[in-house]
Design an enzyme around this catalytic site. Structure first.
Site, PDB file in Angstrom:
ATOM      1  N   THR A  12       0.818  -1.233   0.000  1.00  0.00           N
ATOM      2  CA  THR A  12       0.000   0.000   0.000  1.00  0.00           C
ATOM      3  C   THR A  12       0.846   1.275   0.000  1.00  0.00           C
ATOM      4  O   THR A  12       0.308   2.365  -0.093  1.00  0.00           O
ATOM      5  CB  THR A  12      -0.896   0.031   1.262  1.00  0.00           C
ATOM      6  N   VAL A  41       6.246   3.052  -2.611  1.00  0.00           N
ATOM      7  CA  VAL A  41       7.027   2.136  -3.460  1.00  0.00           C
ATOM      8  C   VAL A  41       6.174   0.937  -3.858  1.00  0.00           C
ATOM      9  O   VAL A  41       6.164   0.523  -5.032  1.00  0.00           O
ATOM     10  CB  VAL A  41       8.308   1.666  -2.718  1.00  0.00           C
ATOM     11  N   CYS A  97      18.039   5.022  -2.548  1.00  0.00           N
ATOM     12  CA  CYS A  97      17.564   5.660  -3.788  1.00  0.00           C
ATOM     13  C   CYS A  97      18.552   6.666  -4.374  1.00  0.00           C
ATOM     14  O   CYS A  97      18.844   6.639  -5.584  1.00  0.00           O
ATOM     15  CB  CYS A  97      16.207   6.317  -3.548  1.00  0.00           C
ATOM     16  N   GLY A 139      10.253  10.302  -1.663  1.00  0.00           N
ATOM     17  CA  GLY A 139      11.320   9.470  -1.107  1.00  0.00           C
ATOM     18  C   GLY A 139      11.093   9.150   0.358  1.00  0.00           C
ATOM     19  O   GLY A 139      11.653   8.196   0.888  1.00  0.00           O
ATOM     20  N   HIS A 159      14.667  12.288  -7.706  1.00  0.00           N
ATOM     21  CA  HIS A 159      15.794  12.913  -7.008  1.00  0.00           C
ATOM     22  C   HIS A 159      16.792  13.456  -8.035  1.00  0.00           C
ATOM     23  O   HIS A 159      16.936  12.888  -9.131  1.00  0.00           O
ATOM     24  CB  HIS A 159      16.553  11.882  -6.167  1.00  0.00           C
TER      25      HIS A 159
HETATM   26  N1  LIG Z   1       9.949   6.105  -1.230  1.00  0.00           N
HETATM   27  C1  LIG Z   1      11.079   5.902  -1.867  1.00  0.00           C
HETATM   28  O1  LIG Z   1      11.419   6.602  -2.841  1.00  0.00           O
HETATM   29  C2  LIG Z   1      12.014   4.793  -1.439  1.00  0.00           C
HETATM   30  C3  LIG Z   1      13.160   4.571  -2.188  1.00  0.00           C
HETATM   31  C4  LIG Z   1      14.029   3.541  -1.813  1.00  0.00           C
HETATM   32  C5  LIG Z   1      13.723   2.762  -0.725  1.00  0.00           C
HETATM   33  N2  LIG Z   1      12.581   3.011  -0.012  1.00  0.00           N
HETATM   34  C6  LIG Z   1      12.310   2.133   1.125  1.00  0.00           C
HETATM   35  O2  LIG Z   1      11.139   1.387   0.831  1.00  0.00           O
HETATM   36  C7  LIG Z   1      10.402   1.145   2.029  1.00  0.00           C
HETATM   37  C8  LIG Z   1       8.977   1.665   1.875  1.00  0.00           C
HETATM   38  O3  LIG Z   1       9.010   3.026   1.579  1.00  0.00           O
HETATM   39  P1  LIG Z   1       7.723   3.833   1.106  1.00  0.00           P
HETATM   40  O4  LIG Z   1       8.249   5.138   0.673  1.00  0.00           O
HETATM   41  O5  LIG Z   1       6.899   3.007   0.171  1.00  0.00           O
HETATM   42  O6  LIG Z   1       6.937   4.014   2.503  1.00  0.00           O
HETATM   43  P2  LIG Z   1       5.354   4.230   2.771  1.00  0.00           P
HETATM   44  O7  LIG Z   1       4.714   4.929   1.639  1.00  0.00           O
HETATM   45  O8  LIG Z   1       5.298   4.843   4.110  1.00  0.00           O
HETATM   46  O9  LIG Z   1       4.785   2.734   2.839  1.00  0.00           O
HETATM   47  C9  LIG Z   1       5.102   1.874   3.898  1.00  0.00           C
HETATM   48  C10 LIG Z   1       4.497   0.517   3.643  1.00  0.00           C
HETATM   49  O10 LIG Z   1       4.905  -0.377   4.695  1.00  0.00           O
HETATM   50  C11 LIG Z   1       3.744  -0.983   5.258  1.00  0.00           C
HETATM   51  N3  LIG Z   1       3.932  -1.268   6.674  1.00  0.00           N
HETATM   52  C12 LIG Z   1       4.176  -0.372   7.660  1.00  0.00           C
HETATM   53  N4  LIG Z   1       4.211  -1.018   8.857  1.00  0.00           N
HETATM   54  C13 LIG Z   1       3.979  -2.319   8.608  1.00  0.00           C
HETATM   55  C14 LIG Z   1       3.854  -3.488   9.422  1.00  0.00           C
HETATM   56  N5  LIG Z   1       3.994  -3.427  10.752  1.00  0.00           N
HETATM   57  N6  LIG Z   1       3.599  -4.679   8.817  1.00  0.00           N
HETATM   58  C15 LIG Z   1       3.459  -4.744   7.470  1.00  0.00           C
HETATM   59  N7  LIG Z   1       3.535  -3.669   6.642  1.00  0.00           N
HETATM   60  C16 LIG Z   1       3.792  -2.489   7.211  1.00  0.00           C
HETATM   61  C17 LIG Z   1       2.644   0.040   5.053  1.00  0.00           C
HETATM   62  O11 LIG Z   1       1.404  -0.607   5.176  1.00  0.00           O
HETATM   63  P3  LIG Z   1       0.096   0.148   5.781  1.00  0.00           P
HETATM   64  O12 LIG Z   1      -0.490   0.922   4.627  1.00  0.00           O
HETATM   65  O13 LIG Z   1      -0.783  -0.971   6.209  1.00  0.00           O
HETATM   66  O14 LIG Z   1       0.548   1.017   6.891  1.00  0.00           O
HETATM   67  C18 LIG Z   1       2.965   0.513   3.637  1.00  0.00           C
HETATM   68  O15 LIG Z   1       2.499  -0.427   2.708  1.00  0.00           O
HETATM   69  C19 LIG Z   1      11.219   1.807   3.160  1.00  0.00           C
HETATM   70  O16 LIG Z   1      12.089   0.854   3.700  1.00  0.00           O
HETATM   71  C20 LIG Z   1      12.009   2.867   2.416  1.00  0.00           C
HETATM   72  O17 LIG Z   1      13.204   3.220   3.083  1.00  0.00           O
HETATM   73  C21 LIG Z   1      11.731   4.000  -0.345  1.00  0.00           C
END
Ligand SMILES: NC(=O)c1ccc[n+]([C@@H]2O[C@H](COP(=O)([O-])OP(=O)(O)OC[C@H]3O[C@@H](n4cnc5c(N)ncnc54)[C@H](OP(=O)(O)O)[C@@H]3O)[C@@H](O)[C@H]2O)c1
Length: 337
Positions: free
Chosen positions: A11, A14, A128, A159, A241
């Site tokens: 959800t 990413v 990233c 990000g 970025h």
């Molecule tokens: N955003 C970027 O550009 C980027 C780039 C490289 C790496 N990342 C890495 O990718 C990961 C996700 O980033 P994001 O930007 O997509 O974050 P995000 O939008 O905050 O999404 C977080 C996701 O993790 C899930 N989650 C949170 N707590 C959980 C739990 N206890 N059990 C199972 N699922 C859980 C959330 O589900 P719910 O909806 O149920 O809360 C949601 O699907 C992070 O490790 C981040 O460092 C991100």
């Protein structure tokens, strides 16, 4: 061959891109399991005319899966990657949890694809900014031998995840309507501002994000002596970025060869025509596969120095796309089950 594929964090910012790219790139999956927290369990996710019910992540979520892309933060990766590994489900992890683990390959398929094949069940996706920076620097490294990197990042709010993206939208709306600007995700207002702070500070004043560029670049490029100084900055850009880099090389820079190295490298474009106002910008490099390099010029401030500007979609090349490219690589090599 088709695979049972999972997405942990489906959800999130990413996770949503992973769902889209698995479809758009026609990754051969027979089943898709969408996992998130209990907050999202039971919600319905659609793509085209298909839909899936989001499931709460549990220890047995990985039992039937061949491969699962993790994108739910470091603590979830630490908790569930060993469980998935035990069930024979290959994990491609977007968090920083395992990137510096010597038993876990850290892979950018255009740069070190062979490393992926030596995995022991977990493969890490780089940070990233690191992935995008190295897409621009690696072709130059191959030609001239990279020694030092001095960089500043211009990092989009997506990000930091879906909530941060919403925060910038909400602040822009509040400002347009003359309302009070509220902040939750960042310590300061991000609309109409830049914040020289990404991730936690250490005792010496570096942020963890800045040290990722140093440590992960050394691991991916196998350059233990690479010197990196970096300042990471959050900017009010929705997506993609950019990184301003000044680098020094072993060998003297020849600009014709440098430009050709960029042009010849897969999934990198040279956009460098200042007379016609052409240089890479986030707005042109969102939701596209290639990263872009521009503003290339020699600099005399360090020996064999070159300055350049690199832009790429961090939700794609910095996360979802790179992870799927790793899965595609494993599939092409017959290395999934
Ligand atoms: N955003 C970027 O550009 C980027 C780039 C490289 C790496 N990342 C890495 O990718 C990961 C996700 O980033 P994001 O930007 O997509 O974050 P995000 O939008 O905050 O999404 C977080 C996701 O993790 C899930 N989650 C949170 N707590 C959980 C739990 N206890 N059990 C199972 N699922 C859980 C959330 O589900 P719910 O909806 O149920 O809360 C949601 O699907 C992070 O490790 C981040 O460092 C991100």
């Amino acid at each position: 061959m088709t695979y049972k594929v999972g997405i942990l964090g489906a959800t999130g910012a990413v996770g949503q891109e992973i769902i889209r790219l698995l479809h758009e790139r026609q990754f051969p999956f027979s089943e898709l399991k969408l996992l998130a927290s209990s907050r999202s369990a039971g919600k319905v996710q659609s793509y085209g005319d298909q839909s899936w019910t989001i499931e709460e992540t549990k220890e047995d979520s990985f039992k039937e899966l061949d491969i699962c892309i993790f994108s739910a933060g470091g603590s979830q990766s630490e908790m569930y990657a060993p469980v998935a590994q035990k069930h024979g489900c290959i994990v491609i992890d977007n968090s920083s949890a395992f990137r510096m683990d010597p038993n876990v390959p850290l892979v950018i398929p255009e740069i070190n694809p062979k490393a992926a094949l030596g995995h022991k069940g977990i493969i890490a996706n780089p940070n990233c900014s690191t992935a995008i920076t190295l897409m621009g620097l690696y072709p130059l490294h191959k030609m001239f031998g990279l020694k030092t990197v001095i960089a500043s990042t211009y990092q989009a709010v997506s990000g930091s995840g879906a909530e941060a993206l919403q925060e910038l939208k909400d602040q822009l709306n509040a400002w347009s309507n003359g309302q009070t600007i509220e902040k939750n995700v960042y310590p300061h207002q991000i609309a109409f501002n830049v914040i020289p702070h990404v991730d936690r500070f250490d005792s010496e004043g570096h942020t963890r994000e800045e040290l990722k560029l140093l440590n992960e670049s050394r691991k991916i490029l196998q350059l233990d002596d690479l010197a990196v100084a970096c300042t990471c900055v959050r900017v009010p850009v929705f997506r993609a970025h950019s990184i301003s880099v000044t680098a020094s090389f072993e060998n003297e820079i020849d600009m014709v060869s440098a430009r050709k190295a960029i042009q010849d490298f897969p999934n990198v474009e040279l956009v460098d025509d200042p007379d016609n106002l052409k240089y890479p910008m986030p707005i042109n490099y969102s939701e596209v596969v290639p990263c872009a390099v521009g503003r290339m010029r020699k600099t005399n401030v360090i020996k064999n120095g070159l300055s350049l500007w690199i832009t790429g979609d961090q939700l794609w090349k910095g996360a979802a796309l790179n992870a799927i490219q790793i899965a595609e690589l494993l599939h092409e090599e017959g290395a999934i089950r």
